[in-house]
Design a protein around this motif. Structure first.
Motif, PDB file in Angstrom:
ATOM      1  N   MET A  17       0.796  -1.232   0.000  1.00 24.45           N
ATOM      2  CA  MET A  17       0.000   0.000   0.000  1.00 24.45           C
ATOM      3  C   MET A  17       0.830   1.285   0.000  1.00 24.45           C
ATOM      4  N   PRO A  18       1.926   1.370   0.736  1.00 22.71           N
ATOM      5  CA  PRO A  18       2.665   2.640   0.795  1.00 22.71           C
ATOM      6  C   PRO A  18       3.283   3.089  -0.522  1.00 22.71           C
ATOM      7  N   LEU A  19       3.467   2.175  -1.448  1.00 24.28           N
ATOM      8  CA  LEU A  19       4.079   2.568  -2.716  1.00 24.28           C
ATOM      9  C   LEU A  19       3.312   3.688  -3.401  1.00 24.28           C
ATOM     10  N   VAL A  20       2.003   3.637  -3.341  1.00 21.83           N
ATOM     11  CA  VAL A  20       1.180   4.671  -3.975  1.00 21.83           C
ATOM     12  C   VAL A  20       1.466   6.026  -3.336  1.00 21.83           C
ATOM     13  N   ASP A  21       1.461   6.074  -2.010  1.00 22.83           N
ATOM     14  CA  ASP A  21       1.676   7.338  -1.304  1.00 22.83           C
ATOM     15  C   ASP A  21       3.093   7.862  -1.486  1.00 22.83           C
ATOM     16  N   ILE A  22       4.072   6.979  -1.431  1.00 24.74           N
ATOM     17  CA  ILE A  22       5.457   7.406  -1.578  1.00 24.74           C
ATOM     18  C   ILE A  22       5.714   7.916  -2.998  1.00 24.74           C
ATOM     19  N   ARG A  23       5.192   7.222  -3.982  1.00 22.04           N
ATOM     20  CA  ARG A  23       5.352   7.686  -5.370  1.00 22.04           C
ATOM     21  C   ARG A  23       4.625   9.016  -5.585  1.00 22.04           C
ATOM     22  N   TYR A  24       3.444   9.154  -4.996  1.00 21.53           N
ATOM     23  CA  TYR A  24       2.691  10.398  -5.117  1.00 21.53           C
ATOM     24  C   TYR A  24       3.470  11.557  -4.485  1.00 21.53           C
ATOM     25  N   THR A  25       4.087  11.300  -3.337  1.00 19.66           N
ATOM     26  CA  THR A  25       4.894  12.333  -2.679  1.00 19.66           C
ATOM     27  C   THR A  25       6.037  12.766  -3.590  1.00 19.66           C
ATOM     28  N   LYS A  26       6.729  11.799  -4.178  1.00 23.18           N
ATOM     29  CA  LYS A  26       7.818  12.122  -5.109  1.00 23.18           C
ATOM     30  C   LYS A  26       7.301  12.943  -6.289  1.00 23.18           C
ATOM     31  N   ASP A  27       6.169  12.549  -6.853  1.00 20.64           N
ATOM     32  CA  ASP A  27       5.588  13.281  -7.984  1.00 20.64           C
ATOM     33  C   ASP A  27       5.222  14.709  -7.590  1.00 20.64           C
ATOM     34  N   LEU A  28       4.626  14.883  -6.409  1.00 19.26           N
ATOM     35  CA  LEU A  28       4.290  16.229  -5.933  1.00 19.26           C
ATOM     36  C   LEU A  28       5.536  17.104  -5.857  1.00 19.26           C
ATOM     37  N   ILE A  29       6.578  16.564  -5.256  1.00 18.96           N
ATOM     38  CA  ILE A  29       7.820  17.326  -5.104  1.00 18.96           C
ATOM     39  C   ILE A  29       8.421  17.653  -6.462  1.00 18.96           C
ATOM     40  N   ASP A  30       8.453  16.669  -7.355  1.00 17.78           N
ATOM     41  CA  ASP A  30       9.008  16.903  -8.688  1.00 17.78           C
ATOM     42  C   ASP A  30       8.238  17.991  -9.441  1.00 17.78           C
ATOM     43  N   GLU A  31       6.913  17.958  -9.345  1.00 14.01           N
ATOM     44  CA  GLU A  31       6.091  18.977 -10.010  1.00 14.01           C
ATOM     45  C   GLU A  31       6.316  20.350  -9.388  1.00 14.01           C
ATOM     46  N   ALA A  32       6.422  20.399  -8.073  1.00 16.17           N
ATOM     47  CA  ALA A  32       6.600  21.681  -7.392  1.00 16.17           C
ATOM     48  C   ALA A  32       7.954  22.303  -7.712  1.00 16.17           C
ATOM     49  N   ILE A  33       8.960  21.476  -7.859  1.00 11.14           N
ATOM     50  CA  ILE A  33      10.295  21.981  -8.194  1.00 11.14           C
ATOM     51  C   ILE A  33      10.271  22.670  -9.560  1.00 11.14           C
ATOM     52  N   LYS A  34       9.466  22.149 -10.480  1.00 12.81           N
ATOM     53  CA  LYS A  34       9.353  22.740 -11.812  1.00 12.81           C
ATOM     54  C   LYS A  34       8.550  24.045 -11.803  1.00 12.81           C
ATOM     55  N   SER A  35       7.707  24.204 -10.813  1.00 11.51           N
ATOM     56  CA  SER A  35       6.794  25.355 -10.756  1.00 11.51           C
ATOM     57  C   SER A  35       7.306  26.406  -9.778  1.00 11.51           C
ATOM     58  N   ASP A  36       6.774  27.573  -9.895  1.00 12.98           N
ATOM     59  CA  ASP A  36       7.104  28.647  -8.965  1.00 12.98           C
ATOM     60  C   ASP A  36       5.905  28.845  -8.040  1.00 12.98           C
ATOM     61  N   LEU A  37       5.857  28.052  -6.990  1.00  9.35           N
ATOM     62  CA  LEU A  37       4.728  28.102  -6.077  1.00  9.35           C
ATOM     63  C   LEU A  37       4.942  29.200  -5.046  1.00  9.35           C
ATOM     64  N   ASN A  38       3.848  29.857  -4.695  1.00  7.08           N
ATOM     65  CA  ASN A  38       3.939  30.836  -3.625  1.00  7.08           C
ATOM     66  C   ASN A  38       2.609  30.924  -2.888  1.00  7.08           C
ATOM     67  N   GLY A  39       2.639  31.567  -1.747  1.00  3.22           N
ATOM     68  CA  GLY A  39       1.423  31.814  -0.972  1.00  3.22           C
ATOM     69  C   GLY A  39       0.641  30.560  -0.632  1.00  3.22           C
ATOM     70  N   ASN A  40      -0.669  30.643  -0.841  1.00  9.42           N
ATOM     71  CA  ASN A  40      -1.567  29.544  -0.474  1.00  9.42           C
ATOM     72  C   ASN A  40      -1.299  28.277  -1.274  1.00  9.42           C
ATOM     73  N   ILE A  41      -0.882  28.423  -2.527  1.00 13.62           N
ATOM     74  CA  ILE A  41      -0.587  27.248  -3.354  1.00 13.62           C
ATOM     75  C   ILE A  41       0.609  26.497  -2.774  1.00 13.62           C
TER      76      ILE A  41
END
Length: 162
Positions: A17-41
């Motif tokens: 079961m944890p594979l889904v969550d761990i992979r999702y966490t990695k994907d979130l971080i990878d996407e955020a690194i590409k983006s310029d997130l600020n504030g509430n986002i």
């Protein structure tokens, strides 16, 4: 099937079961690194990382996830793991802790009615850039450990018993 094998079957189910969550966490971080997130986002992104990273380490119907992967963490990775699991998840994201948020209360009286108002002295920084990178590294280590554990358990159990 003997008792040890039954325990390993439960463990096998728990490590899948944890594979889904761990992979999702990695994907979130990878996407955020590409983006310029600020504030509430940025805050929403960080809360999502904390939730998805923490989910495998809370009890579920098959019990706790064994933590053999922690032996592979260096001290910075362990600190980041504990910060997310023990502090940020429990005191800020999943539950509100007045201590973590720095909440004080003031009493105001208007028309002979006393009102108690919460006053937040600070909104805590959740994850800095270095901690996010450490969590990404932790995800790699955990994912690798989960795959190794799957192989170990599959080789231990009779074919088809899991």
């Amino acid at each position: 099937m003997d008792r040890r094998q039954k325990t390993e079957v439960i463990h096998f189910q728990r490590i899948m079961m944890p594979l889904v969550d761990i992979r999702y966490t990695k994907d979130l971080i990878d996407e955020a690194i590409k983006s310029d997130l600020n504030g509430n986002i940025n805050r929403a992104f960080q809360e999502s990382v904390i939730i998805s990273y923490s989910r495998p380490f809370s009890d579920n119907d098959t019990g706790n996830l064994r933590s053999g992967f922690i032996k592979q963490f260096n001290s910075l990775q362990k600190n980041a793991h504990n910060l997310v699991i023990k502090t940020l998840r429990n005191q800020v994201v999943a539950h509100s802790s007045s201590k973590a948020y720095g909440v004080n209360f003031t009493v105001t009286e208007a028309d002979e009615v006393k009102w108690v108002w919460p006053f937040m002295t600070r909104i805590p920084l959740l994850l800095d850039e270095d901690t996010i990178k450490l969590i990404r590294e932790n995800c790699q280590i955990i994912e690798s450990w989960l795959f190794d554990e799957q192989t170990r358990v599959k080789n231990l159990l009779p074919c088809g018993s899991y």
